[in-house]
Design a protein around this motif. Structure first.
Motif, PDB file in Angstrom:
ATOM      1  N   THR A   1       1.004  -1.435  -0.115  1.00 51.83           N
ATOM      2  CA  THR A   1       0.183  -0.063   0.095  1.00 51.83           C
ATOM      3  C   THR A   1       0.537   1.206   0.017  1.00 51.83           C
ATOM      4  O   THR A   1       0.792   1.970  -0.613  1.00 51.83           O
ATOM      5  CB  THR A   1      -0.568   0.351   1.279  1.00 51.83           C
ATOM      6  OG1 THR A   1      -1.898  -1.485   1.239  1.00 51.83           O
ATOM      7  CG2 THR A   1      -1.842   1.012   1.204  1.00 51.83           C
TER       8      THR A   1
ATOM      9  N   GLN B   1       2.398   2.027  -3.133  1.00 54.93           N
ATOM     10  CA  GLN B   1       1.173   2.934  -3.955  1.00 54.93           C
ATOM     11  C   GLN B   1       0.975   4.263  -4.107  1.00 54.93           C
ATOM     12  O   GLN B   1       0.812   4.926  -4.942  1.00 54.93           O
ATOM     13  CB  GLN B   1      -0.315   1.908  -3.682  1.00 54.93           C
ATOM     14  CG  GLN B   1      -0.222   0.928  -4.428  1.00 54.93           C
ATOM     15  CD  GLN B   1      -2.260  -0.827  -4.641  1.00 54.93           C
ATOM     16  OE1 GLN B   1      -2.750   0.174  -3.708  1.00 54.93           O
ATOM     17  NE2 GLN B   1      -2.127  -0.539  -5.312  1.00 54.93           N
TER      18      GLN B   1
ATOM     19  N   ASN C   1      -8.732   5.634  -1.786  1.00 53.07           N
ATOM     20  CA  ASN C   1      -8.504   4.455  -3.384  1.00 53.07           C
ATOM     21  C   ASN C   1      -8.316   4.461  -4.169  1.00 53.07           C
ATOM     22  O   ASN C   1      -7.665   3.716  -4.788  1.00 53.07           O
ATOM     23  CB  ASN C   1      -9.097   2.938  -1.650  1.00 53.07           C
ATOM     24  CG  ASN C   1      -8.494   1.875  -2.538  1.00 53.07           C
ATOM     25  OD1 ASN C   1      -7.365   1.714  -2.042  1.00 53.07           O
ATOM     26  ND2 ASN C   1      -9.934   0.806  -2.555  1.00 53.07           N
TER      27      ASN C   1
ATOM     28  N   GLU D   1      -5.898   3.612  -6.189  1.00 51.42           N
ATOM     29  CA  GLU D   1      -5.517   2.759  -7.601  1.00 51.42           C
ATOM     30  C   GLU D   1      -4.704   2.716  -9.151  1.00 51.42           C
ATOM     31  O   GLU D   1      -5.268   1.852  -9.636  1.00 51.42           O
ATOM     32  CB  GLU D   1      -7.374   1.189  -6.130  1.00 51.42           C
ATOM     33  CG  GLU D   1      -6.505   0.723  -6.099  1.00 51.42           C
ATOM     34  CD  GLU D   1      -8.195   0.006  -5.646  1.00 51.42           C
ATOM     35  OE1 GLU D   1      -8.429  -0.327  -6.002  1.00 51.42           O
ATOM     36  OE2 GLU D   1      -7.697  -0.797  -4.219  1.00 51.42           O
TER      37      GLU D   1
ATOM     38  N   ALA E   1      -2.496   1.067 -11.626  1.00 49.55           N
ATOM     39  CA  ALA E   1      -3.171   0.364 -12.524  1.00 49.55           C
ATOM     40  C   ALA E   1      -1.870   0.194 -13.903  1.00 49.55           C
ATOM     41  O   ALA E   1      -1.685   0.850 -13.900  1.00 49.55           O
ATOM     42  CB  ALA E   1      -4.257   0.328 -12.932  1.00 49.55           C
TER      43      ALA E   1
ATOM     44  N   ARG F   1      -8.718  -2.174 -14.875  1.00 55.00           N
ATOM     45  CA  ARG F   1      -8.431  -1.023 -14.145  1.00 55.00           C
ATOM     46  C   ARG F   1      -9.565  -0.029 -13.996  1.00 55.00           C
ATOM     47  O   ARG F   1     -10.412   0.468 -13.116  1.00 55.00           O
ATOM     48  CB  ARG F   1      -7.666  -0.365 -14.628  1.00 55.00           C
ATOM     49  CG  ARG F   1      -7.541   1.557 -14.615  1.00 55.00           C
ATOM     50  CD  ARG F   1      -6.333   2.260 -15.157  1.00 55.00           C
ATOM     51  NE  ARG F   1      -6.147   3.401 -15.369  1.00 55.00           N
ATOM     52  CZ  ARG F   1      -5.997   3.952 -15.736  1.00 55.00           C
ATOM     53  NH1 ARG F   1      -5.185   4.335 -16.923  1.00 55.00           N
ATOM     54  NH2 ARG F   1      -5.785   5.551 -15.839  1.00 55.00           N
TER      55      ARG F   1
ATOM     56  N   GLN G   1     -11.889  -2.501 -12.353  1.00 56.19           N
ATOM     57  CA  GLN G   1     -11.505  -2.427 -10.262  1.00 56.19           C
ATOM     58  C   GLN G   1     -12.530  -0.568 -10.043  1.00 56.19           C
ATOM     59  O   GLN G   1     -12.730  -0.178  -9.454  1.00 56.19           O
ATOM     60  CB  GLN G   1      -9.790  -2.393 -10.307  1.00 56.19           C
ATOM     61  CG  GLN G   1     -10.011  -1.476  -8.903  1.00 56.19           C
ATOM     62  CD  GLN G   1     -10.063  -3.144  -8.228  1.00 56.19           C
ATOM     63  OE1 GLN G   1     -10.509  -3.713  -8.368  1.00 56.19           O
ATOM     64  NE2 GLN G   1     -10.253  -3.147  -6.971  1.00 56.19           N
TER      65      GLN G   1
END
Length: 171
Positions: free
Chosen positions: A30, A33, A89, A93, A97, A108, A111
């Motif tokens: 995390t 990211q 988030n 994300e 991606a 992607r 999600q």
């Protein structure tokens, strides 16, 4: 609590509880990211940004708020917290991606749609008053009732003064 809320809140919260546990277990992933976003944000922050600590805080917030929402405790507040973490988030994300392949772009997109749907769900939960009026509605109607009550009292006082004047003048 209605049957629908009793069932829907834990269903909605389950995704956030699992995601929070995952973020706590895999704080390094995390943090990786979050790294590109924090690099840009750290220039304007007055303190150093610790990516791993932030990842744990987000995971803890998701876990705690998800559990509270699932139990129906502080549901509006926990849904608001989940709305913020879900929006963050979604952005993180989406940015991190892999879009080098067609499958990556499709994943992607899927999600992104899932995250947007979850954000919309917790946004609705944050606005849900469970059939009770919100504090803003209560305050507004309390002010209206106070104005009405004051008007009635003024009318009664006016009548009493007129009656007293009539009695004095008529005597």
């Amino acid at each position: 609590m209605s049957l629908i809320r009793f069932l829907a809140r834990p269903m909605l919260a389950s995704s956030f509880v699992i995601a929070g546990l995952d973020k706590l277990k895999n704080a390094d992933d995390t943090a990786a990211q979050l790294s590109p976003i924090l690099r840009r944000a750290s220039e304007s922050l007055p303190f150093p940004a610790d990516e791993k600590m932030l990842a744990r805080m987000i995971g803890g917030a998701q876990l705690g708020a998800g559990a509270l929402l699932g139990l129906g405790k502080f549901a509006r507040f926990s849904a608001a917290v989940l709305t913020l973490t879900s929006a963050l988030n979604t952005f993180v994300e989406w940015r991190s991606a892999d879009i080098s392949t067609k499958e990556g772009r499709q994943a992607r997109r899927a999600q992104l749609l899932k995250n947007i749907s979850l954000t919309g769900g917790v946004l609705l939960a944050a606005a849900d008053t469970a059939g009770r009026p919100s504090l803003a509605w209560r305050a507004e109607h309390l002010a209206i009732d106070a104005r009405k009550a004051t008007g009635k009292q003024l009318k009664r006082a006016d009548k009493a003064v007129r009656k007293a004047v009539d009695n004095v003048v008529g005597a």
